[in-house]
Structure formats: structure tokens, C-alpha cells
Design a protein around this motif. Structure first.
Motif, mmCIF file in Angstrom:
data_model
loop_
_atom_site.group_PDB
_atom_site.id
_atom_site.type_symbol
_atom_site.label_atom_id
_atom_site.label_comp_id
_atom_site.label_asym_id
_atom_site.label_seq_id
_atom_site.Cartn_x
_atom_site.Cartn_y
_atom_site.Cartn_z
ATOM 1 N N ASN A 124 54.035 73.603 11.552
ATOM 2 C CA ASN A 124 53.911 72.290 12.195
ATOM 3 C C ASN A 124 53.803 71.154 11.174
ATOM 4 O O ASN A 124 52.796 70.466 11.069
ATOM 5 C CB ASN A 124 52.686 72.311 13.116
ATOM 6 N N ALA A 131 58.368 73.324 14.058
ATOM 7 C CA ALA A 131 58.337 72.136 14.899
ATOM 8 C C ALA A 131 59.446 71.161 14.512
ATOM 9 O O ALA A 131 59.937 71.163 13.377
ATOM 10 C CB ALA A 131 56.980 71.451 14.775
ATOM 11 N N PRO A 134 56.760 68.802 10.643
ATOM 12 C CA PRO A 134 58.152 68.364 10.806
ATOM 13 C C PRO A 134 58.539 67.169 9.941
ATOM 14 O O PRO A 134 59.707 67.022 9.585
ATOM 15 C CB PRO A 134 58.232 68.013 12.298
ATOM 16 N N ASN A 165 59.017 71.028 7.556
ATOM 17 C CA ASN A 165 58.205 72.243 7.596
ATOM 18 C C ASN A 165 58.153 72.980 6.263
ATOM 19 O O ASN A 165 58.042 74.215 6.223
ATOM 20 C CB ASN A 165 58.682 73.174 8.715
ATOM 21 N N GLN A 175 49.784 78.572 19.573
ATOM 22 C CA GLN A 175 49.830 78.048 20.941
ATOM 23 C C GLN A 175 50.034 79.194 21.921
ATOM 24 O O GLN A 175 51.030 79.912 21.873
ATOM 25 C CB GLN A 175 50.976 77.032 21.086
ATOM 26 N N TRP A 214 53.326 78.100 15.322
ATOM 27 C CA TRP A 214 54.140 76.951 14.902
ATOM 28 C C TRP A 214 53.926 76.639 13.425
ATOM 29 O O TRP A 214 52.789 76.549 12.950
ATOM 30 C CB TRP A 214 53.765 75.715 15.707
ATOM 31 N N ARG A 255 57.984 79.800 15.021
ATOM 32 C CA ARG A 255 58.925 78.691 15.230
ATOM 33 C C ARG A 255 58.512 77.484 14.402
ATOM 34 O O ARG A 255 57.333 77.274 14.125
ATOM 35 C CB ARG A 255 58.948 78.325 16.717
#
Length: 259
Positions: A20, A57, A22, A26, A8, A18, A55
Motif C-alpha cells: 500500500n 494498491a 501507490p 509500491n 484487509q 495490500w 495485491r
């Protein structure tokens, strides 16, 4: 696998990579490990991106490798080593990225997730995050590259503590040990990330890239030694891994047979 690893772009010359998934905390599948280097390469190729964040999510960084794949992926030493090539490819893509990479860590950061965070240049954790490197709980071996990065972050003695016990560290201990570089409140994370983006985007791209090259030269070490690979691969066919994995799936304490 669509969008389970997602790049992103942001307006402040940064981007977030990400993890991604969740709904599965993850947990990383083989396909996700394999997809990560291409996303890093995409960020490297974009001249507008000067800083990459990593990171998870949903308020979770990453709970490690996907346990559901273990019976197939780790069925033999050969299969385990083949999968490890994908994992180490992902780690290397982050560690060797010519642009700064900062892990933004919320919630659990365990196993392979912790390995990914250690492959980043800096780690910023939120209060309440938790950290662990847990191969000893499964009768496995942490590879040379991952072990090197852990030692570089926390030192030899602390690395032994983490690896030998497999225990989880709270956010305060992670900060004091050097496993993370900053500890912030959850509501401060976006502001801190934005501040890093502002400072790094204003700095010399040449200086940062050259500095990363020099740091890479200084870190030294050999991650792919034949003896290390042999130990790693052999652990997946060992009796301790069979018991460790069975105990994990059955949610009971492991009774490791090797003495």
C-alpha cells in the motif's frame, strides 16, 4: 510505515494483503519487507481466512525495492546481507503459508515485486501488466531462493533468458512462459478472485494444507547455501553494482567495468 503493508479481510473467507504505497509505485522499503511476515501470520492465525490474496494498491503490483534506500542499505556486503534476511523472510512467509496465496497483478511487477509474486501459489495477471527480474542491469546477483522459484515457474532456459537480459516481459509472454498462471481483463479480476475464494472456501482445509506440505517436500533445493550467499553479498561491493546503480540514478546506460 503505518499501513504500508495492510491486511484487509473479506466476507467470503478470504483476505487481501495490500502493498500500500501507490505514490511510490509500491516500491518496498526495508520496513515493509520486515512487516510482511507478521501480516501473513495474522492471516494464518484467523480461522475464518481460507485464502490470501497479494495485491498492490493503485493499479501497480510492485516496482521492486525502494531505490532511495539503496545508498544506505547496500553500502556494504554486510548491510546488503542483513537486508536480504528481511526480504527472504517475507518471501518465505508467503511460500510457506499453509493457506493458499494468490497474487493479483496489475501494472509493473518487477524486481522484488516479481519475487513476491513468485513466492505465491498462483499468479493472476491483467492484460497490460509487465514483468521483469533485473539484477543484471544493476550488476547484482539474484539469490538462490528467488532463482529456484523463477526456474520452477518458467523452466531453466527461460529463467536464463529473463536473468541474463533483465528485459521486461509483457503479459502475453508472461502467460506463455508460465510466469503467470492466468491472464484476464482488468474488469474481470474481481470476479475471478471471487470465484477462487468460493471454490477454495468450499474445499477441505485439511486437504489443502496437507497438499501444500507435500508440494513443499517435493520442491526440494537449498536456498541458503554458503556459496550462494557469498556470491550475493559480494555483488554489492563490486564495481559493476557501483556503476549500475549510478547509471540507474542518472538515467543512462550502464558501462559495466568488469570484463
Amino acid at each position: 510505515m503505518e499501513n504500508l503493508i495492510l491486511l484487509q479481510r473479506h466476507a467470503n473467507h478470504s483476505a487481501t494483503l495490500w502493498i500500500n504505497r501507490p505514490d511510490k509505485r509500491n516500491a518496498l522499503t526495508v520496513a515493509m519487507w520486515a512487516a510482511l511476515p507478521a501480516c501473513v501470520a495474522e492471516a494464518v492465525a484467523d480461522p475464518d481466512i481460507k485464502l490470501l490474496f497479494l495485491r498492490g494498491a493503485g493499479g501497480v503490483f510492485a516496482a521492486g525495492a525502494d531505490i532511495a534506500e539503496m545508498p544506505e542499505v547496500y553500502a556494504t556486503s554486510e548491510a546488503a546481507l542483513k537486508n536480504d534476511e528481511k526480504i527472504q523472510g517475507a518471501m518465505k512467509a508467503l511460500e510457506d503459508c499453509p493457506k493458499p496465496v494468490i497474487a493479483l497483478i496489475e501494472g509493473p511487477c518487477v524486481g522484488g515485486g516479481c519475487g513476491l509474486a513468485l513466492a505465491c501459489d498462483l499468479r493472476i495477471g491483467v492484460m497490460g501488466s509487465r514483468y521483469g527480474v533485473t539484477p543484471a542491469k544493476l550488476g547484482l546477483v539474484y539469490g538462490a531462493g528467488d532463482t529456484r522459484r523463477l526456474i520452477q515457474a518458467v523452466g531453466l532456459s527461460k529463467a536464463k533468458d529473463i536473468l541474463f537480459t533483465g528485459r521486461l516481459l509483457d503479459s502475453a509472454e508472461a502467460l506463455s512462459s508460465g510466469l503467470i498462471d492466468r491472464l484476464v481483463k482488468a474488469e474481470e479480476l474481481a470476479e475471478v478472485a471471487s470465484d477462487y475464494a468460493a471454490k477454495i472456501s468450499a474445499a477441505s482445509v485439511y486437504s489443502i494444507r496437507a497438499q501444500k506440505q507435500i508440494l513443499a517436500m517435493l520442491r526440494g533445493g537449498c536456498d541458503d547455501a554458503e556459496a550462494s550467499r557469498a556470491l550475493f553479498g559480494a555483488s554489492f561491493s563490486g564495481a559493476d553494482f557501483k556503476e549500475g546503480f549510478a547509471a540507474f540514478m542518472e538515467k543512462r546506460p550502464a558501462q559495466f567495468p568488469v570484463r
